[in-house]
Design an enzyme around this catalytic site. Structure first.
Site, short mmCIF file in Angstrom:
data_model
loop_
_atom_site.label_atom_id
_atom_site.label_comp_id
_atom_site.label_asym_id
_atom_site.label_seq_id
_atom_site.Cartn_x
_atom_site.Cartn_y
_atom_site.Cartn_z
N CYS A 2 -2.37 -2.54 -11.39
CA CYS A 2 -2.54 -3.38 -12.60
C CYS A 2 -4.04 -3.43 -12.64
O CYS A 2 -4.97 -3.24 -12.18
CB CYS A 2 -1.98 -4.73 -12.54
N ARG A 27 -5.20 1.46 -15.98
CA ARG A 27 -4.70 1.46 -14.51
C ARG A 27 -3.15 1.00 -14.51
O ARG A 27 -2.61 0.83 -13.69
CB ARG A 27 -5.51 0.24 -13.89
N TRP A 75 1.33 -2.60 -14.28
CA TRP A 75 2.02 -1.22 -13.93
C TRP A 75 3.25 -1.99 -12.78
O TRP A 75 2.94 -2.41 -12.04
CB TRP A 75 1.05 -0.52 -13.19
N ASN A 101 -2.52 -8.02 -8.39
CA ASN A 101 -2.31 -6.59 -8.52
C ASN A 101 -2.05 -6.22 -6.84
O ASN A 101 -2.77 -6.84 -6.10
CB ASN A 101 -3.68 -5.96 -8.79
#
Ligand code: AGP
Length: 613
Positions: A2, A27, A75, A101
């Site tokens: 992320c 990303r 993500w 992340n």
């Protein structure tokens, strides 16, 4: 993988956060959100599933202002890419938010423990439990945010870069790193936390790179670094030599196309100051390995992922041919779990554009634990790989934003060529005249790339004819076999067409069964020692109604008669041909993906840097 941005300072944080997230969208781009502490001291959150532009629509309909905040582009690892799973995540009070992340591997058991204490959760994510765990510590201990934040970290199993703010801790941003990168930007009376350099480069070039198990407390007075126990840590700032414009598209439709066209300069910059046209000398001081140490090396392992692994395969050919050292090339995700046979006589080389790929870093630590010197080939100053390896050969490709790696790949090929030359010379395996012959050809590569890139209309035209095929086969031999793999990866990762790369000599052992009029074959056929063999492979394909796109570096009437299309690249030393043979394949995949309406810079399911396993 992320993207995270935090900001404290006089600017409107929403502008800084959104602009920063835009430069981090490569990303991860499933959902996005921002949390800002407003003038009244309350935290306001805006989130949206989908791309950053969807968050901007939400912000336009429901603006928020304040004086500091955090942002996140996701993500998805745990929980589908929906608004309620988007970061930032709140605690029960709604006064504390976290962005994250990484992966918290023990989040289920932590969630159960917190639910038993009355916490209720709104999302399916692992991240949300961190907000509640910090709240629980603040309640239990009656302590401040930094203390509670540090108390939670040892409870977490997995990897994380975490950033947290709380309305009960005015003007304070706390952050921690274990795995995925975090960088702290030092501006004029303003400070930043980000996952990667491009997010804050337009505000400052002075940055501090956090390392694992470090915590930072950022206030309007600046950052203070401590360890998890709260002991002060001295950190030094580094000035990033990149220009913010380099991270922009510069008039190109996509970062990928810009970066394909930046390859001449990336190659030139990676060569700069490292070779001499007068003597067989390669300057690679940053390697931290003396010629004597290089002479002690008995074998090498090149470890990487994806495109970087393809560069490693080319490296095998170059190092074995020029330095006489046996090389094995391994996927990092395999090497790290195989109890690798590494000792002080082995030189493991880790190739990574980002320097943050989780598998590659884990593989590096395996080798270090076995007492080996380790060498990195990396494009990002300050990344974890460059901090943990014994030495690093930097590729000077500049920031590579497009998920599909192009200029970093050809820069990696240059770096590994320099390593092979240095190794071969140190070990007395390469004659001076051959050494200088290769250096002379290397020097001409940028101009030859420029010649190639001056007119890509033939490739764009070819893309029109090949955009509808469902499968492709790429064939290459010798030093261009890895380029067949790389061409196939480029096509599949941005156009979603199934594509396989194969050693051409393997056709008869299986792949030839696939050949018919629906299976285009891209055949890499430089006029080298195996050119005749490639001609035979092309004939085998044509005899089965296959369609052939050939890439070659010289004139051949025979090839023109056999292939359906021939793409020409300039001739160079046979060991350097991958540097030029790959360019038409990059362009072909770009134009086919464009015609298929794919998102070239941010292909589905992918991220630029795979910082989780
Ligand atoms: C290449 O186009 C892909 N984006 C991917 O295979 C990439 O090369 C791989 O994830 C390794 O990344 P790294 O070089 O940053 O370690």
């Amino acid at each position: 993988m992320c993207g995270i941005v935090g900001y404290i300072g006089p600017k409107n944080p929403v502008d800084v956060l959104v602009e920063g997230l835009r430069r981090l969208e490569y990303r991860g781009y499933d959902s996005a959100g921002v949390a800002v502490v407003e003038q009244n001291g309350e935290i306001s959150i805006r989130r949206a599933a989908g791309r950053l532009r969807d968050l901007e629509k939400v912000l336009a309909q429901s603006p928020v202002t304040g004086h500091y905040g955090v942002g996140h582009t996701r993500w998805a690892t745990h929980g589908r890419p929906t608004e309620e799973n988007a970061h930032p995540h709140r605690d029960s009070s709604g006064k504390l938010v976290v962005v994250h992340n990484g992966i918290i591997e023990n989040y289920v058991e932590l969630k159960r423990e917190l639910e038993a204490k009355g916490h209720e959760f709104k999302s399916d994510t692992d991240t949300e439990i961190v907000a509640h765990a910090i709240e629980q510590e603040m309640t239990n201990r009656g302590c401040d945010l930094p203390t509670a934040f540090r108390a939670v970290l040892p409870q977490l199993r997995g990897i994380y870069s975490l950033v947290c703010i709380s309305a009960d801790a005015p003007n304070t941003i706390v952050a921690a790193r274990l795995g995925p990168p975090l960088v702290v930007g030092l501006g004029q009376d303003e400070y930043f936390v980000a996952s990667d350099i491009p997010a804050i480069l337009m505000h400052t070039k002075d940055m501090v790179f956090m390392e694992d198990h470090e915590v930072v407390i950022v206030t309007p007075e600046g950052p203070r670094f401590v360890d998890v126990e709260g002991n002060a840590i001295e950190k030094k700032a580094e000035r990033i030599p990149w220009d913010p414009i380099m991270a922009e598209k510069g008039g190109y439709k996509h970062f990928m196309l810009k970066e394909i066209h930046e390859q001449p300069r990336a190659v030139r910059d990676t060569l700069l100051g490292r070779v001499s046209l007068e003597s067989p000398t390669i300057y690679l001081e940053e390697m931290n390995l003396s010629d004597e140490q290089l002479r002690q090396v008995e074998r090498m392992a090149i470890i990487a992922c994806g495109t970087s692994w393809h560069a490693g395969l080319v490296g095998k050919f170059l190092i074995e041919r020029l330095a006489g050292v046996p090389v094995e090339v391994d996927y990092a995700s395999e090497f790290r779990y195989r109890q690798p046979l590494v000792d002080a006589k082995t030189l493991p080389v880790y190739i990574s554009q980002s320097g943050e790929t989780a598998d590659t870093l884990a593989a590096l630590r395996e080798a270090k634990a076995r007492g080996a010197n380790t060498l990195g080939i990396c494009n990002v100053q300050g990344s974890m790989l460059t901090r943990e390896a014994t030495g690093t050969i930097y590729t000077h490709a500049g920031p590579e934003i497009g998920v599909a790696s192009t200029k970093a790949f050809t820069s990696q090929l240059v770096a590994i060529t320099l390593l092979a030359l240095r190794l071969g010379h140190a070990r007395g395996k390469i004659a001076d005249d051959e050494f200088m012959e290769i250096v002379k050809h290397l020097y001409h590569i940028p101009a030859q790339m420029e010649q190639l890139l001056a007119d890509d209309s033939e490739i764009e035209q070819l893309a029109h004819s090949f955009q509808h095929y469902a499968d492709f086969l790429y064939l290459g031999r010798g030093v261009n076999y890895p380029i067949a793999l790389e061409g196939a990866l480029k096509l599949k990762e941005i156009s979603y067409i199934h594509a396989e790369g194969y050693p051409a000599g393997e056709m008869k052992h299986g792949p030839i069964a696939l050949i018919d009029e629906k299976m285009p074959v891209v055949a890499l056929a430089p006029q080298d020692g195996v050119f005749e063999k490639m001609l035979s492979n092309i004939e085998e394909v044509k005899a089965r109604s296959g369609v052939v796109i050939a890439v070659t570096d010289g004139e051949s009437e025979e090839l023109k008669e056999k292939a359906d299309a021939v793409l020409q690249v300039p001739p160079t030393h046979e060991l350097l041909s991958p540097l030029l043979m790959v360019v038409p394949l990059q362009l072909l995949s770009y134009y086919i993906a464009l015609l298929r309406g794919c998102d070239v810079d941010q292909p589905r399911n992918l991220a630029k840097s795979v910082t989780v396993e």
